[in-house]
Motif scaffolding. Sequence first.
Motif, short mmCIF file in Angstrom:
data_model
loop_
_atom_site.label_atom_id
_atom_site.label_comp_id
_atom_site.label_asym_id
_atom_site.label_seq_id
_atom_site.Cartn_x
_atom_site.Cartn_y
_atom_site.Cartn_z
N GLU A 116 0.83 -1.22 0.11
CA GLU A 116 -0.01 -0.18 -0.04
C GLU A 116 0.88 1.15 0.07
O GLU A 116 0.29 2.31 -0.07
CB GLU A 116 -0.77 0.12 1.19
N ARG A 117 2.24 1.00 -0.11
CA ARG A 117 3.09 2.08 -0.22
C ARG A 117 2.85 3.19 0.91
O ARG A 117 2.85 4.33 0.86
CB ARG A 117 2.88 3.03 -1.40
N LEU A 118 2.95 2.64 2.19
CA LEU A 118 2.90 3.50 3.49
C LEU A 118 4.03 4.04 3.96
O LEU A 118 4.06 4.73 4.91
CB LEU A 118 2.19 2.49 4.72
N TYR A 119 5.20 3.81 3.28
CA TYR A 119 6.49 4.42 3.58
C TYR A 119 6.95 5.50 2.47
O TYR A 119 6.77 4.90 1.11
CB TYR A 119 7.61 3.20 3.70
N SER A 120 7.67 6.45 2.89
CA SER A 120 8.12 7.42 1.85
C SER A 120 8.85 6.97 0.77
O SER A 120 8.68 7.06 -0.35
CB SER A 120 8.79 8.52 2.46
N PHE A 121 9.79 6.02 1.16
CA PHE A 121 10.58 5.38 0.17
C PHE A 121 9.96 4.84 -0.98
O PHE A 121 10.74 4.17 -2.06
CB PHE A 121 11.96 4.64 0.74
N THR A 122 8.55 4.35 -0.75
CA THR A 122 8.06 3.64 -1.84
C THR A 122 7.45 4.58 -2.89
O THR A 122 6.86 4.01 -4.08
CB THR A 122 6.77 2.61 -1.29
N LYS A 123 7.50 5.67 -2.75
CA LYS A 123 6.30 6.51 -3.35
C LYS A 123 6.83 6.56 -4.79
O LYS A 123 5.88 6.76 -5.83
CB LYS A 123 6.33 8.05 -2.82
N GLY A 124 8.01 6.85 -5.27
CA GLY A 124 8.39 7.07 -6.59
C GLY A 124 8.63 5.92 -7.49
O GLY A 124 9.01 6.14 -8.57
N VAL A 125 8.17 4.89 -7.12
CA VAL A 125 8.46 3.59 -7.79
C VAL A 125 7.26 3.34 -8.85
O VAL A 125 6.10 3.54 -8.46
CB VAL A 125 8.29 2.16 -6.85
N PRO A 126 7.68 3.27 -10.08
CA PRO A 126 6.66 2.95 -11.15
C PRO A 126 5.59 1.72 -10.80
O PRO A 126 6.15 0.69 -10.11
CB PRO A 126 7.29 2.35 -12.43
N GLU A 127 4.44 1.98 -10.85
CA GLU A 127 3.57 0.99 -10.48
C GLU A 127 3.59 -0.38 -10.93
O GLU A 127 3.53 -1.29 -10.14
CB GLU A 127 2.01 1.30 -10.82
N GLU A 128 3.75 -0.60 -12.21
CA GLU A 128 4.27 -1.92 -12.77
C GLU A 128 5.50 -2.49 -12.09
O GLU A 128 5.11 -3.80 -11.96
CB GLU A 128 4.28 -1.83 -14.32
N ALA A 129 6.40 -1.75 -11.95
CA ALA A 129 7.52 -2.31 -11.22
C ALA A 129 7.12 -2.74 -9.79
O ALA A 129 7.53 -4.03 -9.28
CB ALA A 129 8.66 -1.39 -11.45
N HIS A 130 6.54 -1.99 -9.04
CA HIS A 130 6.15 -2.19 -7.89
C HIS A 130 5.13 -3.45 -7.63
O HIS A 130 5.43 -4.41 -6.87
CB HIS A 130 5.45 -0.92 -7.18
N ARG A 131 4.40 -3.54 -8.53
CA ARG A 131 3.29 -4.83 -8.58
C ARG A 131 4.24 -6.21 -8.89
O ARG A 131 4.14 -6.94 -8.00
CB ARG A 131 2.33 -4.46 -9.83
N ARG A 132 5.08 -6.14 -9.77
CA ARG A 132 6.03 -7.16 -10.05
C ARG A 132 6.73 -7.53 -8.89
O ARG A 132 7.17 -8.66 -8.62
CB ARG A 132 6.59 -7.16 -11.22
N ALA A 133 7.46 -6.58 -8.20
CA ALA A 133 8.31 -6.79 -7.14
C ALA A 133 7.40 -7.27 -5.74
O ALA A 133 7.88 -8.29 -5.24
CB ALA A 133 8.92 -5.56 -6.55
N MET A 134 6.17 -7.01 -5.62
CA MET A 134 5.45 -7.45 -4.77
C MET A 134 4.88 -8.89 -4.87
O MET A 134 5.02 -9.46 -3.73
CB MET A 134 4.22 -6.59 -4.35
N GLY A 135 4.81 -9.21 -6.21
CA GLY A 135 4.60 -10.74 -6.31
C GLY A 135 5.73 -11.41 -5.88
O GLY A 135 5.46 -12.49 -5.41
N ARG A 136 6.79 -11.19 -6.58
CA ARG A 136 8.00 -11.93 -6.25
C ARG A 136 8.66 -12.05 -4.49
O ARG A 136 8.78 -12.87 -4.16
CB ARG A 136 9.17 -11.25 -7.04
N LEU A 137 8.04 -10.60 -4.01
CA LEU A 137 8.49 -10.61 -2.64
C LEU A 137 7.42 -11.49 -1.88
O LEU A 137 7.78 -12.05 -0.90
CB LEU A 137 8.27 -9.18 -2.01
N GLY A 138 6.21 -11.55 -2.19
CA GLY A 138 5.23 -12.44 -1.41
C GLY A 138 5.79 -14.05 -1.56
O GLY A 138 5.65 -14.63 -0.48
#
Length: 263
Positions: A213-235
């Motif tokens: 949910e991008r609750l930390y400031s360091f997550t804000k500038g990450v492109p949405e598609e890259a963030h979505r893919r990273a979260m899938g792999r992180l899970g």
Amino acid sequence: MPGAPTRVAYAYDRLRAYPPEVAGRIATAMGHAVAGRGEEPVLLELGVGTGRIALPLIARGYRYIALDLDPAMLEVFQRKAAGVMRKVRFLLADAREIPLPEASVHAVIAVHLWHLLPDWQRALAEALRVLKPGGVLLEGWDQLASGPECRLQERWRELLAEEGVLVERGLHRRRLSEVGEALRRLGLRPRTREVVAWREERTPREALEALSERLYSFTKGVPEEAHRRAMGRLGAWAEREFGDLDRPFPVEKRFFLRSTRLS
């Protein structure tokens, strides 16, 4: 169903809240900093969010001006503060352009704020402008000990780096140092102390949600598609690393308060 901004605000309220006893200790420390001025104090908080700092102070009777640029955050806070609304004035505004007259408040509170503002100097100047003589600037921040949550965040960062997306960490600490230096250049004397140390329990699933949910400031500038893919792999990584994602782990935290009084 709430919209995405309101959903994120509720997630922030749930996952970034302080335990009641910790919130009480923070409120006590801030209350001591504004005591004994001979008139009823008025407190202004910049970036009030969902009220995790504000509500314990409001419950103690302080008059409060709650400023935030995010209407979803203010909406959640307003619902929580419904029973004490007479003590609260809500301002949907930018901390860099505070819609208040000079020397109008006894304290300005800024918790986890400066690193969110590229032009933080404007917000600091505005904070000092609205403070009364003898008023106090109160800056607060958490410090998290390394542990499973930090490992999750670091793995998320590594997964993004593999896609060519570099995530900057440590801006919050550097910005606090820059603000402190700016205050000293003005002839002021900021003083820092640890207010409270505590232990919470967190589950890997909650830590994943906070990142998602991008609750930390360091997550804000990450492109949405890259963030979505990273979260899938992180899970998938988290399931291998931790097994049961609902088994809690301890998190050690400390809260610091820096007080700067105007002459």
